[in-house]
Design an enzyme around this catalytic site. Structure first.
Site, PDB file in Angstrom:
ATOM      1  N   ARG A   1       0.869  -1.325   0.062  1.00  0.00           N
ATOM      2  CA  ARG A   1       0.009   0.027   0.149  1.00  0.00           C
ATOM      3  C   ARG A   1       0.854   1.238   0.127  1.00  0.00           C
ATOM      4  NH1 ARG A   1      -4.008   2.600   4.728  1.00  0.00           N
ATOM      5  NH2 ARG A   1      -6.005   2.939   3.250  1.00  0.00           N
TER       6      ARG A   1
ATOM      7  N   HIS B   1     -11.320   3.070  -1.177  1.00  0.00           N
ATOM      8  CA  HIS B   1     -12.501   3.964  -0.884  1.00  0.00           C
ATOM      9  C   HIS B   1     -13.065   4.968  -1.818  1.00  0.00           C
ATOM     10  CE1 HIS B   1     -10.964   2.755   2.981  1.00  0.00           C
ATOM     11  NE2 HIS B   1     -10.430   3.926   3.297  1.00  0.00           N
TER      12      HIS B   1
ATOM     13  N   ASP C   1     -13.591  -1.024   6.504  1.00  0.00           N
ATOM     14  CA  ASP C   1     -12.597  -0.193   6.906  1.00  0.00           C
ATOM     15  C   ASP C   1     -12.622   0.063   8.366  1.00  0.00           C
ATOM     16  OD1 ASP C   1     -10.876   1.924   6.616  1.00  0.00           O
ATOM     17  OD2 ASP C   1     -12.124   3.662   6.915  1.00  0.00           O
TER      18      ASP C   1
END
Length: 298
Positions: free
Chosen positions: A126, A181, A248
């Site tokens: 990430r 997201h 999340d």
């Protein structure tokens, strides 16, 4: 959101009450975006973090999955640990049939560490440019080249309004890309925004995936976050085979009352009314991306 260590504000923990979803969750459904936060005496927080979270332990996460009727989960390295992936890796190793991981590594990480992470169930790395503790977007090409031989993907926490600039670079990467997201851009920008259109293009071209997650981070209407529906539906319409769902959890750095994670999952039928498409998003797509078994006993 990067702040000085002494200013990194404390954030609240997740709501311990998790209502079961109001629809039938298919067998082997997967939550593709969550974090675990271990005891402070075992796992140190980085100095350049943007917030200071309380523990959100592995057992609490697995309990949340059970409450939602979800068999699988993907743990994403949280920014407050920088490149120290131990907490996430320990959880993945303890539950190899149930959990996968996404790590954060420096561009000069050695091959041995990458191989160790791969054996632990890590399937991507990430880059997070929105919270302190992440790795810079300037390292995107270098990191992609490092993990391509492993078949990993690159996960990006970016503001999709920057995709007109970043999109051409992403399209040339030797790995697939996951955009967190729904692009993490404000709903007021609208689906016609050039950045969101670039995101749709990357999905349609088979270069990128996106997570239908973090509605509360991008909604401007507040709970129950229904202003996110046009964005979610545009993404699913463009490429249902490239969409994932994520909770999340534990919902770090959220202001105001903490919401119920079950309510976030209940947004999915509003975004995706078709049961077969929901199964694709919850089961088939994550199995393909993260390497879960595609045929297991139900």
């Amino acid at each position: 959101m990067n702040v000085k260590p002494q200013e990194a504000p404390a954030c609240q923990g997740p709501n311990p009450i998790v209502d079961p979803p109001g629809f039938a969750v298919p067998a082997n459904a997967c939550d593709t975006h969550a974090h675990v936060i271990g005891p402070a005496d075992r796992f140190s927080l980085v100095a350049n973090r943007s917030y200071t979270p309380p523990p959100a332990l592995e057992a609490a996460y697995l309990g949340m999955l059970d409450s939602l009727g979800m068999a699988r989960g993907v743990l994403v390295q949280i920014s407050v640990y920088g490149t120290d992936n131990r907490c996430m890796v320990e959880s993945c190793k303890a539950h190899p049939d149930r959990l996968r991981g996404v790590a954060v590594v420096s561009p000069d990480v050695d091959d041995g560490e990458l191989e160790t992470l791969d054996a632990a169930g890590v399937r991507g790395i990430r880059i997070n440019v929105l919270f302190g503790g992440g790795v810079a977007i300037d390292e995107m090409e270098r990191l992609a080249a490092r993990v391509a031989p492993l078949g990993w993907h690159l996960q990006l926490l970016i503001d999709a309004r920057n995709l007109p600039e970043l999109g051409p670079r992403i399209a040339k990467l030797p790995v697939e890309v996951v955009i967190d997201h729904m692009g993490h851009m404000p709903m007021s920008a609208g689906v016609a925004h050039p950045g969101f259109q670039w995101m749709l293009r990357l999905l349609k071209d088979g270069k990128a995936w996106t997570k239908l997650s973090g509605a509360y981070r991008i909604s401007q209407a507040g709970a129950p976050f229904h202003d996110t529906q046009p964005f979610a539906q545009a993404l699913v319409s463009a490429a249902p085979e490239r969409c994932l769902w994520g909770s999340d959890w534990p919902h770090v750095a959220v202001e105001g009352p903490m919401f119920n994670t079950g309510a976030l999952l209940d947004l999915l039928p509003l975004w995706v009314p078709e049961e077969t498409v929901r199964k694709r998003i919850l089961v088939d797509n994550p199995a393909r991306l993260y390497g879960f078994p595609t045929a297991t006993a139900e």
